[in-house]
Design a protein around this motif. Structure first.
Motif, PDB file in Angstrom:
ATOM      1  N   SER A  31       0.841  -1.183   0.000  1.00  0.00           N
ATOM      2  CA  SER A  31       0.000   0.000   0.000  1.00  0.00           C
ATOM      3  C   SER A  31       0.879   1.237   0.000  1.00  0.00           C
ATOM      4  CB  SER A  31      -0.932  -0.024   1.214  1.00  0.00           C
ATOM      5  OG  SER A  31      -1.824   1.051   1.190  1.00  0.00           O
ATOM      6  N   GLY A  32       0.489   2.232   0.748  1.00  0.00           N
ATOM      7  CA  GLY A  32       1.228   3.479   0.791  1.00  0.00           C
ATOM      8  C   GLY A  32       0.360   4.622   0.316  1.00  0.00           C
ATOM      9  N   GLU A  33       0.926   5.821   0.315  1.00  0.00           N
ATOM     10  CA  GLU A  33       0.174   6.980  -0.154  1.00  0.00           C
ATOM     11  C   GLU A  33      -0.222   6.826  -1.617  1.00  0.00           C
ATOM     12  OE1 GLU A  33       2.398  10.461   0.619  1.00  0.00           O
ATOM     13  OE2 GLU A  33       2.496  10.150   2.782  1.00  0.00           O
ATOM     14  N   GLN A  34       0.643   6.210  -2.414  1.00  0.00           N
ATOM     15  CA  GLN A  34       0.324   5.874  -3.787  1.00  0.00           C
ATOM     16  C   GLN A  34       0.129   4.366  -3.847  1.00  0.00           C
ATOM     17  OE1 GLN A  34       3.792   7.288  -5.824  1.00  0.00           O
ATOM     18  NE2 GLN A  34       2.887   9.267  -6.258  1.00  0.00           N
ATOM     19  N   ARG A  35      -1.101   3.911  -4.087  1.00  0.00           N
ATOM     20  CA  ARG A  35      -1.329   2.476  -4.159  1.00  0.00           C
ATOM     21  C   ARG A  35      -0.472   1.855  -5.253  1.00  0.00           C
ATOM     22  NH1 ARG A  35      -5.767   0.447  -1.607  1.00  0.00           N
ATOM     23  NH2 ARG A  35      -4.790  -1.523  -2.121  1.00  0.00           N
ATOM     24  N   VAL A  36      -0.384   2.534  -6.405  1.00  0.00           N
ATOM     25  CA  VAL A  36       0.579   2.171  -7.441  1.00  0.00           C
ATOM     26  C   VAL A  36       1.171   3.461  -7.976  1.00  0.00           C
ATOM     27  CG1 VAL A  36      -0.443  -0.021  -8.152  1.00  0.00           C
ATOM     28  CG2 VAL A  36      -1.252   2.098  -9.169  1.00  0.00           C
ATOM     29  N   PRO A  37       2.435   3.445  -8.403  1.00  0.00           N
ATOM     30  CA  PRO A  37       3.004   4.642  -9.007  1.00  0.00           C
ATOM     31  C   PRO A  37       2.250   5.023 -10.276  1.00  0.00           C
ATOM     32  CG  PRO A  37       4.729   3.102  -8.386  1.00  0.00           C
ATOM     33  CD  PRO A  37       3.425   2.383  -8.239  1.00  0.00           C
ATOM     34  N   PRO A  38       2.292   6.287 -10.672  1.00  0.00           N
ATOM     35  CA  PRO A  38       1.570   6.735 -11.872  1.00  0.00           C
ATOM     36  C   PRO A  38       2.015   5.976 -13.116  1.00  0.00           C
ATOM     37  CG  PRO A  38       2.340   8.607 -10.571  1.00  0.00           C
ATOM     38  CD  PRO A  38       2.967   7.389  -9.978  1.00  0.00           C
ATOM     39  N   ASN A  39       1.032   5.603 -13.942  1.00  0.00           N
ATOM     40  CA  ASN A  39       1.283   4.943 -15.226  1.00  0.00           C
ATOM     41  C   ASN A  39       2.139   3.682 -15.091  1.00  0.00           C
ATOM     42  OD1 ASN A  39      -0.078   7.060 -16.654  1.00  0.00           O
ATOM     43  ND2 ASN A  39       1.758   8.305 -16.439  1.00  0.00           N
ATOM     44  N   SER A  40       1.882   2.876 -14.070  1.00  0.00           N
ATOM     45  CA  SER A  40       2.686   1.679 -13.837  1.00  0.00           C
ATOM     46  C   SER A  40       2.600   0.733 -15.032  1.00  0.00           C
ATOM     47  CB  SER A  40       2.206   0.964 -12.585  1.00  0.00           C
ATOM     48  OG  SER A  40       2.383   1.780 -11.454  1.00  0.00           O
ATOM     49  N   GLU A  41       3.756   0.209 -15.442  1.00  0.00           N
ATOM     50  CA  GLU A  41       3.822  -0.647 -16.619  1.00  0.00           C
ATOM     51  C   GLU A  41       4.452  -2.013 -16.340  1.00  0.00           C
ATOM     52  OE1 GLU A  41       2.723  -0.253 -19.640  1.00  0.00           O
ATOM     53  OE2 GLU A  41       2.191   1.870 -19.749  1.00  0.00           O
ATOM     54  N   ASP A  42       5.519  -2.040 -15.537  1.00  0.00           N
ATOM     55  CA  ASP A  42       6.296  -3.270 -15.387  1.00  0.00           C
ATOM     56  C   ASP A  42       6.921  -3.276 -14.002  1.00  0.00           C
ATOM     57  OD1 ASP A  42       7.372  -5.696 -16.092  1.00  0.00           O
ATOM     58  OD2 ASP A  42       8.892  -4.886 -17.438  1.00  0.00           O
ATOM     59  N   LEU A  43       7.476  -4.402 -13.590  1.00  0.00           N
ATOM     60  CA  LEU A  43       8.163  -4.469 -12.305  1.00  0.00           C
ATOM     61  C   LEU A  43       9.319  -5.450 -12.399  1.00  0.00           C
ATOM     62  CD1 LEU A  43       6.082  -6.441  -9.634  1.00  0.00           C
ATOM     63  CD2 LEU A  43       5.908  -6.792 -12.082  1.00  0.00           C
ATOM     64  N   ALA A  44      10.298  -5.266 -11.500  1.00  0.00           N
ATOM     65  CA  ALA A  44      11.480  -6.120 -11.457  1.00  0.00           C
ATOM     66  C   ALA A  44      11.953  -6.207 -10.020  1.00  0.00           C
ATOM     67  CB  ALA A  44      12.591  -5.561 -12.356  1.00  0.00           C
ATOM     68  N   TYR A  45      12.640  -7.292  -9.709  1.00  0.00           N
ATOM     69  CA  TYR A  45      13.236  -7.486  -8.395  1.00  0.00           C
ATOM     70  C   TYR A  45      14.737  -7.419  -8.573  1.00  0.00           C
ATOM     71  CZ  TYR A  45      13.262  -9.097  -3.553  1.00  0.00           C
ATOM     72  OH  TYR A  45      13.413  -9.174  -2.192  1.00  0.00           O
ATOM     73  N   HIS A  46      15.381  -6.446  -7.925  1.00  0.00           N
ATOM     74  CA  HIS A  46      16.795  -6.180  -8.165  1.00  0.00           C
ATOM     75  C   HIS A  46      17.520  -5.983  -6.849  1.00  0.00           C
ATOM     76  CE1 HIS A  46      20.407  -4.649 -10.065  1.00  0.00           C
ATOM     77  NE2 HIS A  46      20.304  -3.517  -9.412  1.00  0.00           N
ATOM     78  N   GLN A  47      18.499  -6.851  -6.579  1.00  0.00           N
ATOM     79  CA  GLN A  47      19.338  -6.759  -5.393  1.00  0.00           C
ATOM     80  C   GLN A  47      18.524  -6.595  -4.109  1.00  0.00           C
ATOM     81  OE1 GLN A  47      22.209  -3.660  -6.285  1.00  0.00           O
ATOM     82  NE2 GLN A  47      23.408  -5.008  -7.604  1.00  0.00           N
ATOM     83  N   GLY A  48      17.477  -7.424  -3.981  1.00  0.00           N
ATOM     84  CA  GLY A  48      16.691  -7.471  -2.751  1.00  0.00           C
ATOM     85  C   GLY A  48      15.583  -6.458  -2.641  1.00  0.00           C
ATOM     86  N   SER A  49      15.331  -5.667  -3.691  1.00  0.00           N
ATOM     87  CA  SER A  49      14.286  -4.643  -3.641  1.00  0.00           C
ATOM     88  C   SER A  49      13.376  -4.753  -4.854  1.00  0.00           C
ATOM     89  CB  SER A  49      14.894  -3.238  -3.587  1.00  0.00           C
ATOM     90  OG  SER A  49      15.656  -3.053  -2.415  1.00  0.00           O
ATOM     91  N   LEU A  50      12.146  -4.280  -4.684  1.00  0.00           N
ATOM     92  CA  LEU A  50      11.149  -4.303  -5.747  1.00  0.00           C
ATOM     93  C   LEU A  50      11.122  -2.948  -6.436  1.00  0.00           C
ATOM     94  CD1 LEU A  50       8.860  -6.053  -7.016  1.00  0.00           C
ATOM     95  CD2 LEU A  50       7.284  -4.884  -5.459  1.00  0.00           C
TER      96      LEU A  50
END
Length: 406
Positions: A58-77
């Motif tokens: 969750s958070g103040e922004q449920r999803v960042p604006p214009n979300s398109e893709d995601l990746a997991y890199h060095q322990g972070s999303l």
């Protein structure tokens, strides 16, 4: 709020009033036999269904604006959108990493760097620094499995070969192919051939040889309806062993190497028995599983290590956030997968699939004790939940919404 930590001390999730917990001091915690956490305080008791496999970020922004893709890199999303975002579990929010007007369409991690393709070109994020080796619009990135210093990038009508230096920094383009079509996907197969999926001009296969920094194209072939493909879009290419498969706007197709033709692949047909045949997005993870969003309706995966016919595993949620219009998946470990949708990012723990609630259950945030059927959500008290009235039955009903249940 309430903090959940892994045994190594790293933070798993931080739940606050934004998730529906009462705004008061949390005095008592109790874990029941199912692994759920009961929270006691001055305003009553809350139940956090921590044992369920779903986590909604969750958070103040449920999803960042214009979300398109995601990746997991060095322990972070990381999530791509109007820029590049990184999930901050301590702040329960998304941090913007790049101050650059851009819409990022595709992000990929090779373990050392995070690469982003978008309207501002090709970006490389490494050790906290941003490199910008190419400044014109790009669509998708693929890494060469056969030549570690090559990266393939597609754009509006072209495929470019980029070269990395000894420090793994992308330096320059060494070759370009104009294929006169809109490219949507790029894939290197087990033989080192490159496949480009286009919007309406078929599937392109490119065979090349390399001598130092010199690229020579040995074959450029475009496959279309005369080769067994349906008309329409060709979105994704993947290997199961030595066999190539393609997602199209119709269904899955396999490629026959002997005849060099395509044919519908029946063992992948099951998901479309009850849906329009739109297998998009389709993503293969690092553990030989194929993930797809069934027409914005249901999340499922296929274990490609099993013998055909392959059996699909479905997540028992349909047609509501966070599973509506899923844009991408990433599976950093064998037992977890992250998704990004129009509504939120979420995480599944696959070891807990047997604890899933039945289809149709939903989660409400809070029941004010002493009130008469008054529910409370992040925006304040509400008298109903979901899109329909609450019906009374002879059996108990549990309403779920967000990440807590009462």
């Amino acid at each position: 709020g309430v903090y959940f930590f892994h045994k190594d001390g790293s933070l798993d999730v931080h739940l606050t009033e934004a998730h529906g917990l009462p705004i008061n001091r949390k005095s008592f915690l109790f874990e029941d036999s199912s692994g759920n956490i009961w929270v006691g305080g001055g305003l009553g008791v809350s139940l956090i269904e921590y044992a369920l496999p779903l986590r909604i970020l969750s958070g103040e922004q449920r999803v960042p604006p214009n979300s398109e893709d995601l990746a997991y890199h060095q322990g972070s999303l990381y999530v791509s959108g109007s820029t590049l975002f990184k999930w901050n579990p301590e702040q329960n929010n998304w941090d913007s990493l790049i101050d650059l007007p851009n819409r990022i369409l595709n992000i990929r991690s090779d373990g050392t760097s995070l690469y982003a393709a978008g309207t501002a070109g090709l970006l490389q994020y490494k050790d906290g620094r941003v490199y910008h080796p190419y400044t014109f619009g790009t669509y998708e990135i693929a890494f060469s499995e056969h030549q570690d210093d090559l990266i393939f990038v597609i754009g509006t009508r072209w495929l470019k070969f980029f070269l990395k230096d000894e420090n793994d920094i992308v330096q320059r383009k060494i070759y370009e192919i104009d294929y006169e079509a809109t490219g949507y996907s790029v894939h290197e197969d087990n033989q080192g051939r490159i496949w480009v999926g286009t919007g309406n001009r078929g599937i392109i296969r490119i065979t090349y040889t390399r001598d130092g920094n010199t690229i020579t194209v040995d074959e450029f072939r475009r496959f279309g309806t005369d080769d067994g493909l349906p008309p329409g879009h060709f979105n994704y290419t993947f290997n199961v062993g030595n066999t190539l498969y393609f997602t199209t706007s119709e269904q899955y197709y396999a490629f026959d190497e002997a005849s060099e033709t395509f044919y519908p692949y029946a063992p992948f047909e099951k998901p479309f028995d009850f849906h329009i045949k739109t297998p998009w997005p389709t993503v293969e993870d690092n553990f030989n599983r194929l993930w797809l969003d069934l027409n914005g309706a249901q999340l499922g995966f296929l274990d490609l290590t099993t013998e055909p016919p392959h059996e699909w595993t479905y997540m028992p949620f349909r047609r509501h956030a966070p599973f509506l219009h899923i844009h991408g998946f990433v599976s950093p470990t064998e037992n977890e997968v992250y998704t990004i949708s129009d509504f939120t990012a979420s995480r599944f723990d696959l070891t807990k699939l047997d604890q899933m609630p039945k289809l149709g259950s939903a989660i409400i945030n809070q029941v004010n004790l002493g009130a008469d059927s008054l529910l409370s959500g992040p925006a304040g008290p509400i008298q109903w939940t979901l899109d329909s009235r609450i019906a009374h039955t002879r059996e108990p009903i549990r309403f779920n919404w967000g990440s807590t249940s009462h």
